[in-house]
Design a protein around this motif. Structure first.
Motif, PDB file in Angstrom:
ATOM      1  N   ASP A  21      13.039  -6.649   1.916  1.00  0.00           N
ATOM      2  CA  ASP A  21      12.376  -6.114   1.397  1.00  0.00           C
ATOM      3  C   ASP A  21      12.450  -5.434  -0.226  1.00  0.00           C
ATOM      4  O   ASP A  21      13.343  -4.168  -0.115  1.00  0.00           O
ATOM      5  CB  ASP A  21      10.780  -5.126   2.085  1.00  0.00           C
ATOM      6  CG  ASP A  21      10.034  -5.802   3.630  1.00  0.00           C
ATOM      7  OD1 ASP A  21      10.195  -7.321   3.311  1.00  0.00           O
ATOM      8  OD2 ASP A  21      10.133  -5.256   4.046  1.00  0.00           O
ATOM      9  N   PRO A  23       6.116  -0.651  -5.826  1.00  0.00           N
ATOM     10  CA  PRO A  23       4.904  -0.124  -5.845  1.00  0.00           C
ATOM     11  C   PRO A  23       4.764  -0.292  -7.851  1.00  0.00           C
ATOM     12  O   PRO A  23       5.509  -0.394  -8.171  1.00  0.00           O
ATOM     13  CB  PRO A  23       4.876   1.060  -5.510  1.00  0.00           C
ATOM     14  CG  PRO A  23       6.320   1.259  -4.425  1.00  0.00           C
ATOM     15  CD  PRO A  23       7.524   0.189  -5.455  1.00  0.00           C
ATOM     16  N   ASN A  61       2.676  -2.961  -5.955  1.00  0.00           N
ATOM     17  CA  ASN A  61       2.754  -4.396  -5.795  1.00  0.00           C
ATOM     18  C   ASN A  61       3.012  -4.295  -3.906  1.00  0.00           C
ATOM     19  O   ASN A  61       4.407  -3.300  -3.560  1.00  0.00           O
ATOM     20  CB  ASN A  61       3.996  -5.595  -6.403  1.00  0.00           C
ATOM     21  CG  ASN A  61       3.226  -5.788  -7.253  1.00  0.00           C
ATOM     22  OD1 ASN A  61       2.370  -5.798  -7.896  1.00  0.00           O
ATOM     23  ND2 ASN A  61       4.535  -5.580  -8.753  1.00  0.00           N
ATOM     24  N   PRO A  62       2.691  -5.019  -2.751  1.00  0.00           N
ATOM     25  CA  PRO A  62       2.904  -5.129  -2.188  1.00  0.00           C
ATOM     26  C   PRO A  62       4.995  -5.822  -1.490  1.00  0.00           C
ATOM     27  O   PRO A  62       5.327  -6.381  -2.837  1.00  0.00           O
ATOM     28  CB  PRO A  62       2.673  -6.799  -1.055  1.00  0.00           C
ATOM     29  CG  PRO A  62       2.078  -6.930  -1.931  1.00  0.00           C
ATOM     30  CD  PRO A  62       1.775  -6.107  -3.146  1.00  0.00           C
TER      31      PRO A  62
END
Length: 139
Positions: A15, A19, A21-22
């Motif tokens: 991932d 931040p 943002n997701p």
């Protein structure tokens, strides 16, 4: 020096954390080649444009699973839950990825089965490395 070279590959989804943002999933291929026994290559899929590759120490990746490691362009540390964060910095930008510790650990275990930590020197081909350096065209 050993002549029976091996390449270990593992694909995963890390991932990209940014931040507020997701997280954004990014396909990653981890590679370990016994011709470069101290290094791990990580190739990050950048969409249709291709891949961005980073090379860093296998020891750094191993240490980062347990405690904060690295003080340069690559920093690795345990994170919340069962994850590890890999922070990459370059003049072009900065990115932080979160990966499952289990996936990274399993990849490293496979590399340790081929070359135990501390035995990397036995696999170095200095003549080959020197030949590559000397064959590079400086112009």
């Amino acid at each position: 020096m050993h002549n029976d070279h091996v390449t270990i590959r593992s694909t995963a989804v890390f991932d990209l954390i940014g931040p507020p943002n997701p997280p954004v999933p990014v396909q990653v291929e981890l590679r370990y080649d016994t011709r470069d026994p101290y290094a791990v290559q990580a190739a990050f899929r950048t969409g249709r444009a291709g891949w961005v590759e980073w090379v860093f120490s296998r020891d750094l990746l191993t240490e980062g699973l347990i405690d904060t490691a690295g003080d340069g362009d690559v920093r690795i540390r345990p994170a919340e839950g069962e994850t590890v964060e890999i922070e990459l910095s370059s003049p072009s930008g900065h990115a932080t990825f979160r990966a499952l510790s289990r996936e990274v650990s399993e990849f490293l275990q496979r590399t340790h089965e081929v070359i135990e930590p501390g035995a990397e020197d036995d696999w170095l081909d200095l003549e080959h490395a020197l030949g590559l350096l000397l064959s590079t065209d400086p112009s």
